[in-house]
Design a protein around this motif. Structure first.
Motif, PDB file in Angstrom:
ATOM      1  N   PRO A   1      35.399 -14.195 -21.507  1.00 37.68           N
ATOM      2  CA  PRO A   1      35.888 -13.326 -20.425  1.00 37.68           C
ATOM      3  C   PRO A   1      35.526 -11.858 -20.624  1.00 37.68           C
ATOM      4  N   VAL A   2      35.646 -11.377 -21.858  1.00 36.70           N
ATOM      5  CA  VAL A   2      35.339  -9.975 -22.143  1.00 36.70           C
ATOM      6  C   VAL A   2      33.845  -9.706 -21.940  1.00 36.70           C
ATOM      7  N   LYS A   3      33.018 -10.653 -22.392  1.00 35.24           N
ATOM      8  CA  LYS A   3      31.570 -10.492 -22.227  1.00 35.24           C
ATOM      9  C   LYS A   3      31.197 -10.496 -20.749  1.00 35.24           C
ATOM     10  N   LEU A   4      31.814 -11.410 -19.979  1.00 33.17           N
ATOM     11  CA  LEU A   4      31.545 -11.483 -18.549  1.00 33.17           C
ATOM     12  C   LEU A   4      31.987 -10.195 -17.854  1.00 33.17           C
ATOM     13  N   GLY A   5      33.183  -9.703 -18.219  1.00 36.26           N
ATOM     14  CA  GLY A   5      33.657  -8.448 -17.642  1.00 36.26           C
ATOM     15  C   GLY A   5      32.754  -7.284 -17.976  1.00 36.26           C
ATOM     16  N   LYS A   6      32.231  -7.285 -19.187  1.00 36.61           N
ATOM     17  CA  LYS A   6      31.324  -6.220 -19.612  1.00 36.61           C
ATOM     18  C   LYS A   6      30.049  -6.219 -18.781  1.00 36.61           C
ATOM     19  N   VAL A   7      29.509  -7.428 -18.536  1.00 34.48           N
ATOM     20  CA  VAL A   7      28.279  -7.542 -17.740  1.00 34.48           C
ATOM     21  C   VAL A   7      28.514  -7.081 -16.308  1.00 34.48           C
ATOM     22  N   LEU A   8      29.614  -7.518 -15.717  1.00 37.62           N
ATOM     23  CA  LEU A   8      29.893  -7.178 -14.321  1.00 37.62           C
ATOM     24  C   LEU A   8      30.171  -5.689 -14.143  1.00 37.62           C
ATOM     25  N   THR A   9      30.974  -5.101 -15.021  1.00 38.23           N
ATOM     26  CA  THR A   9      31.317  -3.683 -14.872  1.00 38.23           C
ATOM     27  C   THR A   9      30.117  -2.773 -15.142  1.00 38.23           C
ATOM     28  N   LYS A  10      29.178  -3.249 -15.967  1.00 33.40           N
ATOM     29  CA  LYS A  10      27.966  -2.458 -16.197  1.00 33.40           C
ATOM     30  C   LYS A  10      26.969  -2.598 -15.052  1.00 33.40           C
ATOM     31  N   SER A  11      27.024  -3.731 -14.346  1.00 34.91           N
ATOM     32  CA  SER A  11      26.076  -3.995 -13.264  1.00 34.91           C
ATOM     33  C   SER A  11      26.550  -3.458 -11.916  1.00 34.91           C
TER      34      SER A  11
END
Length: 332
Positions: free
Chosen positions: A58-68
């Motif tokens: 979840p943290v990795k997915l959130g990181k990808v989305l918030t950076k994109s």
């Protein structure tokens, strides 16, 4: 409203397959929020293949989305294949919706239907055709689809005097007119959905990922023909552990699910949101305070009565076994 089969016809006279009100995404070509939209800005992100989003970090997915993407306020898992993402402004939400990033990663973005559509019902004589409806319709809100509701009688589907309409608005108009005749519009309250596999409510067998259970005993991995308890023990409800089938409509859960469906229809919200309101006992527009308190009093009374009956049956079974296996004691 009773269980029903509905025929869909749109204004463009095409007939797509049936889609539930709370899963419509871009069926009507709406892939962006209007510029003057003022409601909650939420987007659904769904997996389009067999992979589950929950298996990702979840943290990795959130990181990808918030950076994109800009403007993401929060991210919430609402199922194994779907995320609910809240954004700050309409512009950022529309950029998110139409990004090629999603399709490249086996995902799709859509607007929750409850933010755009609402379902209403009118009582319309079966002799009034759909052509008459569209030709003479006058309504303050755009209508996207017309569905004549069919009901079962003697195992035959027959048209009912009710028509379900899909409105391009989050709130229903009070009335509409056909040939200047006024018709009241009511929320479309659908019947509860119970899974034929796991016997739980809120989803169909198509989306079930649980073990198969038999409605008589509630045990997994077998059906009616293989149930060892079908003819030897009374049925046990898997939801309340009481002596009735899990599919019995006299079950307390069926009443609760009917209320959830009414809350969904009246407030135009998702199943999970309506279930949370029902479970918490919060008074809302679907029920008055008196109705809420009366319903809970009735439910508690029914549960207590059923528990007493179950306890009596258990005691009777134990007493029978003691009598059968007891041996007379010989005193020397």
């Amino acid at each position: 409203m009773t269980d029903a089969t509905m025929n869909i016809t749109h204004k463009d006279k095409t007939s797509p397959s049936y889609t539930d009100n709370h899963t419509i995404s871009t069926q009507h070509g709406i892939t962006r929020f209007p510029d003057n939209y003022s409601g909650p800005i939420c987007v659904l992100l769904s997996s389009t293949d067999e992979k589950n989003l929950e298996k990702l970090n979840p943290v990795k997915l959130g990181k990808v989305l918030t950076k994109s993407f800009k403007g993401i306020i929060n991210i919430k898992f609402i199922s194994t294949k779907r995320l609910k993402i809240t954004l700050d402004i309409v512009h950022n939400a529309n950029l998110f919706l139409n990004s090629s990033h999603h399709s490249e990663n086996g995902l799709s973005a859509s607007i929750p239907s409850t933010l755009l559509f609402s379902l209403g019902v009118i009582r319309l004589d079966i002799n009034v055709t759909e052509t008459d409806f569209w030709d003479s319709l006058e309504c303050s809100t755009e209508i996207l689809s017309f569905r004549r509701i069919n009901t079962k009688r003697d195992n035959q589907l027959v048209p009912s005097p009710f028509v379900e309409l899909n409105f391009l608005s989050t709130s229903l108009p009070k009335f509409l007119s056909i040939y200047k005749v006024l018709f009241d519009v009511s929320p479309s309250v659908r019947s509860p959905v119970q899974c034929a596999i796991c016997l739980r409510f809120g989803h169909t067998q198509k989306f079930c990922r649980s073990k198969e259970r038999y409605g008589h005993c509630g045990l997994a991995y077998h059906n009616a023909s293989l149930c060892p308890e079908k003819y030897t023990f009374p049925p046990i409800c898997i939801l309340y552990n009481l002596n009735h089938l899990s599919t019995d409509r006299s079950c307390v859960e069926w009443t609760i699910q009917k209320d959830i469906k009414k809350i969904m229809a009246v407030n135009n919200i998702s199943y999970s949101e309506a279930a949370a309101i029902k479970r918490s006992g919060v008074v809302n527009s679907a029920f008055s305070y008196a109705q809420v308190t009366n319903n809970y009093t009735l439910i508690r009374t029914i549960i207590l009565i059923m528990l007493k009956i179950s306890l009596m049956l258990i005691m009777l079974k134990i007493l029978t076994m003691l009598i059968m296996y007891s041996q007379p004691v010989l005193i020397l």
